[in-house]
Scaffold this motif. Structure first.
Motif, PDB file in Angstrom:
ATOM      1  N   GLN A  78       0.847  -1.180   0.000  1.00  0.00           N
ATOM      2  CA  GLN A  78       0.000   0.000   0.000  1.00  0.00           C
ATOM      3  C   GLN A  78       0.888   1.237   0.000  1.00  0.00           C
ATOM      4  OE1 GLN A  78      -2.845  -0.681   3.037  1.00  0.00           O
ATOM      5  NE2 GLN A  78      -4.060   1.116   2.525  1.00  0.00           N
ATOM      6  N   LEU A  98       6.096  10.050   6.185  1.00  0.00           N
ATOM      7  CA  LEU A  98       6.329   9.700   7.593  1.00  0.00           C
ATOM      8  C   LEU A  98       5.542   8.455   7.969  1.00  0.00           C
ATOM      9  CD1 LEU A  98       6.138  13.243   9.181  1.00  0.00           C
ATOM     10  CD2 LEU A  98       8.166  11.811   8.999  1.00  0.00           C
ATOM     11  N   ALA A 116       7.017   4.792   9.020  1.00  0.00           N
ATOM     12  CA  ALA A 116       6.651   4.167  10.292  1.00  0.00           C
ATOM     13  C   ALA A 116       6.067   2.789  10.051  1.00  0.00           C
ATOM     14  CB  ALA A 116       5.659   5.055  11.048  1.00  0.00           C
ATOM     15  N   LEU A 140      -1.392   4.335  13.573  1.00  0.00           N
ATOM     16  CA  LEU A 140      -2.548   5.204  13.803  1.00  0.00           C
ATOM     17  C   LEU A 140      -2.849   5.319  15.293  1.00  0.00           C
ATOM     18  CD1 LEU A 140      -4.850   4.161  10.831  1.00  0.00           C
ATOM     19  CD2 LEU A 140      -3.414   6.181  11.042  1.00  0.00           C
ATOM     20  N   LEU A 165      -0.527   5.269  17.641  1.00  0.00           N
ATOM     21  CA  LEU A 165       0.478   6.199  18.155  1.00  0.00           C
ATOM     22  C   LEU A 165       0.082   7.639  17.851  1.00  0.00           C
ATOM     23  CD1 LEU A 165       3.650   4.217  17.089  1.00  0.00           C
ATOM     24  CD2 LEU A 165       2.926   4.674  19.428  1.00  0.00           C
ATOM     25  N   LEU A 166      -0.576   7.853  16.721  1.00  0.00           N
ATOM     26  CA  LEU A 166      -0.982   9.211  16.349  1.00  0.00           C
ATOM     27  C   LEU A 166      -2.115   9.713  17.232  1.00  0.00           C
ATOM     28  CD1 LEU A 166      -0.804   9.066  12.484  1.00  0.00           C
ATOM     29  CD2 LEU A 166       0.602  10.417  14.035  1.00  0.00           C
ATOM     30  N   GLU A 175       1.612  13.017  22.532  1.00  0.00           N
ATOM     31  CA  GLU A 175       2.909  12.980  21.872  1.00  0.00           C
ATOM     32  C   GLU A 175       3.972  12.341  22.755  1.00  0.00           C
ATOM     33  OE1 GLU A 175       4.138  16.345  19.475  1.00  0.00           O
ATOM     34  OE2 GLU A 175       6.180  16.159  20.236  1.00  0.00           O
ATOM     35  N   ILE A 197       9.100   6.040  14.657  1.00  0.00           N
ATOM     36  CA  ILE A 197       7.956   6.309  15.544  1.00  0.00           C
ATOM     37  C   ILE A 197       7.985   7.764  16.008  1.00  0.00           C
ATOM     38  CG2 ILE A 197       6.963   5.793  17.818  1.00  0.00           C
ATOM     39  CD1 ILE A 197       7.820   2.895  17.428  1.00  0.00           C
ATOM     40  N   ASN A 235       9.587  10.349  14.647  1.00  0.00           N
ATOM     41  CA  ASN A 235       9.377  11.268  13.536  1.00  0.00           C
ATOM     42  C   ASN A 235       7.908  11.320  13.129  1.00  0.00           C
ATOM     43  OD1 ASN A 235      12.077  11.756  13.501  1.00  0.00           O
ATOM     44  ND2 ASN A 235      12.526  10.362  11.814  1.00  0.00           N
ATOM     45  N   LEU A 236       7.277  10.154  13.131  1.00  0.00           N
ATOM     46  CA  LEU A 236       5.855  10.094  12.760  1.00  0.00           C
ATOM     47  C   LEU A 236       5.046  10.989  13.683  1.00  0.00           C
ATOM     48  CD1 LEU A 236       3.457   8.647  11.238  1.00  0.00           C
ATOM     49  CD2 LEU A 236       3.399   7.089  13.178  1.00  0.00           C
ATOM     50  N   ARG A 237       5.256  10.804  15.010  1.00  0.00           N
ATOM     51  CA  ARG A 237       4.428  11.524  15.968  1.00  0.00           C
ATOM     52  C   ARG A 237       4.733  13.010  15.994  1.00  0.00           C
ATOM     53  NH1 ARG A 237       1.123  13.512  17.818  1.00  0.00           N
ATOM     54  NH2 ARG A 237      -0.269  13.094  19.562  1.00  0.00           N
ATOM     55  N   LYS A 238       6.025  13.338  15.845  1.00  0.00           N
ATOM     56  CA  LYS A 238       6.401  14.753  15.933  1.00  0.00           C
ATOM     57  C   LYS A 238       6.155  15.490  14.624  1.00  0.00           C
ATOM     58  CE  LYS A 238       9.693  15.068  19.693  1.00  0.00           C
ATOM     59  NZ  LYS A 238      11.105  15.252  20.089  1.00  0.00           N
ATOM     60  N   ILE A 251       4.050  14.601  11.987  1.00  0.00           N
ATOM     61  CA  ILE A 251       2.815  14.425  11.215  1.00  0.00           C
ATOM     62  C   ILE A 251       1.999  15.717  11.169  1.00  0.00           C
ATOM     63  CG2 ILE A 251       1.187  13.727  13.031  1.00  0.00           C
ATOM     64  CD1 ILE A 251       1.735  11.724   9.846  1.00  0.00           C
ATOM     65  N   TYR A 267      -1.802  17.444   9.541  1.00  0.00           N
ATOM     66  CA  TYR A 267      -3.116  17.079   9.006  1.00  0.00           C
ATOM     67  C   TYR A 267      -3.573  18.124   8.003  1.00  0.00           C
ATOM     68  CZ  TYR A 267      -3.049  13.726  12.771  1.00  0.00           C
ATOM     69  OH  TYR A 267      -2.692  12.700  13.595  1.00  0.00           O
ATOM     70  N   ASN A 295      -7.296  14.819   6.974  1.00  0.00           N
ATOM     71  CA  ASN A 295      -6.597  13.575   6.663  1.00  0.00           C
ATOM     72  C   ASN A 295      -5.100  13.806   6.920  1.00  0.00           C
ATOM     73  OD1 ASN A 295      -5.919  11.089   5.679  1.00  0.00           O
ATOM     74  ND2 ASN A 295      -6.301  11.582   3.530  1.00  0.00           N
ATOM     75  N   ILE A 296      -4.337  12.725   7.140  1.00  0.00           N
ATOM     76  CA  ILE A 296      -2.885  12.860   7.304  1.00  0.00           C
ATOM     77  C   ILE A 296      -2.293  13.422   6.022  1.00  0.00           C
ATOM     78  CG2 ILE A 296      -0.752  11.523   7.446  1.00  0.00           C
ATOM     79  CD1 ILE A 296      -2.172   9.688   9.398  1.00  0.00           C
ATOM     80  N   GLU A 312       1.360  15.686   4.262  1.00  0.00           N
ATOM     81  CA  GLU A 312       2.665  16.333   4.429  1.00  0.00           C
ATOM     82  C   GLU A 312       2.504  17.846   4.256  1.00  0.00           C
ATOM     83  OE1 GLU A 312       6.009  13.778   3.974  1.00  0.00           O
ATOM     84  OE2 GLU A 312       4.380  13.347   5.367  1.00  0.00           O
ATOM     85  N   VAL A 341      -8.459   7.936   9.373  1.00  0.00           N
ATOM     86  CA  VAL A 341      -7.579   7.889   8.215  1.00  0.00           C
ATOM     87  C   VAL A 341      -7.646   6.540   7.506  1.00  0.00           C
ATOM     88  CG1 VAL A 341      -5.152   8.062   7.588  1.00  0.00           C
ATOM     89  CG2 VAL A 341      -6.071   9.514   9.383  1.00  0.00           C
ATOM     90  N   ARG A 342      -7.833   5.475   8.313  1.00  0.00           N
ATOM     91  CA  ARG A 342      -7.882   4.143   7.716  1.00  0.00           C
ATOM     92  C   ARG A 342      -9.091   3.998   6.789  1.00  0.00           C
ATOM     93  NH1 ARG A 342      -7.192  -0.353  12.141  1.00  0.00           N
ATOM     94  NH2 ARG A 342      -7.514   1.542  13.332  1.00  0.00           N
ATOM     95  N   MET A 365      -8.309   5.329   3.463  1.00  0.00           N
ATOM     96  CA  MET A 365      -7.522   4.371   2.687  1.00  0.00           C
ATOM     97  C   MET A 365      -8.400   3.278   2.103  1.00  0.00           C
ATOM     98  SD  MET A 365      -4.300   3.966   5.199  1.00  0.00           S
ATOM     99  CE  MET A 365      -3.359   5.394   5.701  1.00  0.00           C
TER     100      MET A 365
END
Lengths: 205, 205
Positions: free
Chosen positions: A3, A9, A13, A33, A35-36, A40, B50, B52-55, B57, B59, B65-66, B68, B91-92, B95
């Motif tokens: 996918q 990011l 992950a 998701l 973790l999001l 933080e 992990i 980087n994703l949390r810090k 991300i 929306y 939606n997630i 960049e 978000v899922r 997808m």
């Protein structure tokens, strides 16, 4: 299922998390998701715990168990018999045996078993250091507690031969094999049953 | 099972990892020992991914939606109908609907569903921003695609009432409910079966 996510990011992950054992991309996405959604500091804490674990972990210089100090608490405990060494595959096995509360000797963690298929030869394991420990003296008995698989048997046999070749006449034993506690005869495999008949023990009340 | 590990680092890693959904202390320990066996860069990479994703991300400012960028690729795509908005829980769901390849509208991600038990009220969701989007005009139809649970029905009803109260006469629809593709009548629950009878559609070849 390859996918593509809209976010780099998230993609990073998910592909990182799916490297954990038994975790596919679907579960990894669920982790990400989750973790999001959390605070933080909690998510960052998980990431930092992983990094700290991998960077900071030290192994006992005697038995190669995970340890904060040079010599682990088990090896340095005055209550443990240093003359009795239990040889195990990994750190989890130490935990399992410790959980029984019935063992007062020390350990030697091999870090794996001989398995040519996985490219694991005797040199990648802590076998030479075990022989050194035996040569240093003070050990009466070596318990081979590597399991009952083909790899375990191979490793046991290899270690046994090395010990004898080193000229040591230390006692070498292995864990008893037989019907597991709670198991029915009907569902016990033939090899185990045969072994349990041969090694039968006096009935005690 | 409250196990105590000899290493504080291991203990931290295990308690952190067991906060992931569906992961207990046994699985967390398996993850931790796996990370210890791998190359340091790989384990550290997972931890950093992990963090980087949390810090890092962000929306989408339009659909939440997630993304960049400030506005996500779906919202900024010239190929998508901005007059059609699909309201989803998370978000899922975006997808899943994107994976069908049959939707050319845009989305609105609520970030959850109304669930008093979990302490999730309408204010913690992106409902007000949805009403604002509708008030701005240019939307012909709102598809409520929140699912078929009690929480989804509650949320749908709440959103519907707010839309009408705001004076908007935008068309509001919901996903068709009926027998899932591939399912047998025998194993379809009564509520779904009843619904699929009432909402029956002309037979097409």
């Amino acid at each position: 299922m390859e996918q593509e996510f809209s976010s780099v990011l998230l993609e990073n992950a998910v592909s990182s998390l799916s490297r954990l054992p038994g975790v596919g991309r679907k579960t990894a996405l669920r982790f990400a998701l989750h973790l999001l959604r959390r605070e933080e500091c909690e998510a960052v804490g998980i990431g930092e715990a992983i990094i700290n674990l991998r960077k900071g972990i030290r192994y006992c210089s005697v038995c190669h168990n995970i340890s904060e100090e040079t010599v682990c608490p088990i090896c340095s405990s005055p209550k443990r018999r240093r003359s009795l060494v239990c040889v195990v595959e990994n750190v989890r096995d130490v935990m399992s045996i410790e959980a029984t509360g019935r063992y007062d000797g020390v350990y030697h963690v091999l870090g794996g078993l001989i398995s040519p298929i996985d490219g694991l030869g005797p040199d990648s394991l802590e076998i030479a250091s075990l022989i050194d420990r035996i040569k240093e003296g003070g050990i009466d008995e070596i318990i081979l507690a590597t399991g009952a698989t083909v790899e375990a048997d191979t490793t046991d046999f290899y270690i046994y031969r090395l010990i004898r070749r080193s000229g040591s006449d230390v006692k070498v034993t292995q864990l008893a094999r037989g019907v597991a506690v709670g198991n029915e005869i009907e569902y016990t495999d033939e090899a185990t049953l045969a072994r349990s008949l041969v090694d039968r023990t006096p009935f005690t009340v």
